[in-house]
Design a protein around this motif. Structure first.
Motif, short mmCIF file in Angstrom:
data_model
loop_
_atom_site.label_atom_id
_atom_site.label_comp_id
_atom_site.label_asym_id
_atom_site.label_seq_id
_atom_site.Cartn_x
_atom_site.Cartn_y
_atom_site.Cartn_z
N UNK A 66 -21.44 -7.29 -45.97
CA UNK A 66 -21.24 -6.80 -44.41
C UNK A 66 -22.21 -7.09 -43.72
N UNK A 67 -23.33 -6.50 -44.06
CA UNK A 67 -24.79 -6.73 -43.15
C UNK A 67 -24.92 -8.19 -42.82
N UNK A 68 -25.04 -8.96 -43.63
CA UNK A 68 -25.26 -10.28 -43.14
C UNK A 68 -24.13 -10.94 -42.23
N UNK A 69 -23.03 -10.62 -42.58
CA UNK A 69 -21.67 -10.93 -41.80
C UNK A 69 -22.05 -10.53 -40.37
N UNK A 70 -22.40 -9.39 -40.17
CA UNK A 70 -22.57 -8.59 -39.02
C UNK A 70 -23.63 -9.60 -38.21
N UNK A 71 -25.01 -9.67 -38.85
CA UNK A 71 -26.01 -10.59 -38.51
C UNK A 71 -25.81 -11.97 -37.94
N UNK A 72 -24.74 -12.51 -38.80
CA UNK A 72 -24.22 -14.04 -38.32
C UNK A 72 -23.45 -14.12 -37.39
N UNK A 73 -22.90 -12.87 -36.59
CA UNK A 73 -22.04 -12.88 -35.59
C UNK A 73 -20.59 -13.24 -36.15
N UNK A 74 -20.34 -12.93 -37.27
CA UNK A 74 -19.14 -13.40 -37.85
C UNK A 74 -18.19 -12.06 -37.85
N UNK A 75 -17.76 -11.87 -36.24
CA UNK A 75 -17.33 -10.60 -36.06
C UNK A 75 -15.81 -10.27 -36.62
N UNK A 101 -11.62 7.36 -53.79
CA UNK A 101 -11.99 8.63 -53.76
C UNK A 101 -13.22 8.84 -53.87
N UNK A 102 -14.13 7.93 -53.46
CA UNK A 102 -15.46 8.10 -53.52
C UNK A 102 -16.14 8.62 -52.01
N UNK A 103 -15.44 9.53 -51.51
CA UNK A 103 -15.68 9.79 -50.00
C UNK A 103 -17.03 10.54 -49.74
N UNK A 104 -17.95 10.72 -50.96
CA UNK A 104 -19.26 11.19 -51.17
C UNK A 104 -20.06 10.04 -50.45
N UNK A 105 -19.72 8.89 -50.45
CA UNK A 105 -20.40 7.82 -50.01
C UNK A 105 -20.13 7.54 -48.54
N UNK A 107 -13.19 -2.52 -42.56
CA UNK A 107 -11.97 -2.01 -43.02
C UNK A 107 -11.87 -2.03 -44.48
N UNK A 108 -12.27 -3.17 -45.36
CA UNK A 108 -12.11 -3.15 -46.68
C UNK A 108 -12.99 -2.06 -47.30
N UNK A 109 -13.96 -1.90 -46.80
CA UNK A 109 -15.12 -0.95 -47.38
C UNK A 109 -14.29 0.63 -47.13
N UNK A 110 -14.01 0.88 -46.24
CA UNK A 110 -13.42 1.92 -45.91
C UNK A 110 -12.02 2.37 -46.87
N UNK A 111 -11.38 1.25 -46.96
CA UNK A 111 -10.17 1.26 -47.81
C UNK A 111 -10.67 1.57 -49.10
N UNK A 112 -11.66 1.02 -49.65
CA UNK A 112 -11.97 1.09 -51.10
C UNK A 112 -12.64 2.44 -51.30
N UNK A 113 -13.31 3.25 -50.38
CA UNK A 113 -13.78 4.46 -50.41
C UNK A 113 -12.62 5.60 -50.74
N UNK A 114 -11.66 5.17 -49.98
CA UNK A 114 -10.48 6.17 -49.84
C UNK A 114 -9.92 6.00 -51.32
#
Length: 200
Positions: free
Chosen positions: A130-139, A157-161, A147-154
């Protein structure tokens, strides 16, 4: 079991250099791969980046190869040693503004993920992309990864992250000039019921 936890605890002590500890760990008897589920043995890779997790692994940036660390540092990382070393290299590349290299290494680390991998390792491997995608401007890709990371956390059920996810999300929003991001972050209530101090 005691030796394994003792090695982990020693590793967290920032007053001693990693290389000094690695040299001393190499003189210890072999510690078996117990793959324990104890909390004490998984403390902690909640941070989004592997090279800033259990401790700051900046010293590894001076090494050409991490293979010699398998007997020492590998004792702590166990089955995650190989993926951790790739992710740590991805983090170093990111901080050197070698964003294409960082993304390449992050994708390689993600390729090591299995169904048995911990939620924390999965989270870190996704954040390293995620971080280098942001840095490279690949919006578009960056937004899709968020969105994928948030979906994975849900899903896991790893909401502590979630606080760690929100910290990185807020950092990116601030870099985009979102003036609401700081207020939104400061309005969060991250009081934790445990005695240990969570790092966000």
């Amino acid at each position: 079991e005691f030796l394994e936890i003792a090695v982990l605890t020693l590793l967290l002590d920032p007053r001693r250099t990693l290389m000094d500890m690695a040299h001393q760990f190499n003189r210890l008897p072999s510690i078996g791969k117990r793959h324990t589920t104890q909390q004490a043995a998984s403390l902690t890779i909640n941070m989004p980046f592997a090279h800033r997790c259990l401790r700051d692994f900046y010293e590894l940036s001076l090494l050409d190869s991490f293979g010699a660390l398998k007997r020492s540092i590998g004792t702590v990382f166990k089955q995650y040693f190989d993926i951790a070393m790739i992710a740590i290299q991805a983090g170093f590349a990111y901080e050197r503004a070698e964003w294409h290299r960082s993304l390449e290494l992050a994708m390689q680390a993600y390729g090591e993920i299995t169904n048995d991998s911990s939620d924390e390792v999965l989270f870190a491997s996704l954040c390293h992309q995620w971080a280098p995608l942001f840095a490279l401007g690949k919006d578009a890709q960056c937004d899709a990864m968020e969105a994928h990371i948030e979906a994975v956390l849900h899903e896991k059920e790893a909401l502590y992250l979630m606080p760690n996810f929100l910290a990185l999300k807020t950092d990116m929003a601030l870099r985009r000039g979102d003036i609401q991001a700081a207020d939104t972050w400061l309005a969060q209530y991250f009081v934790h019921p445990d005695d240990s101090l969570p790092l966000y």
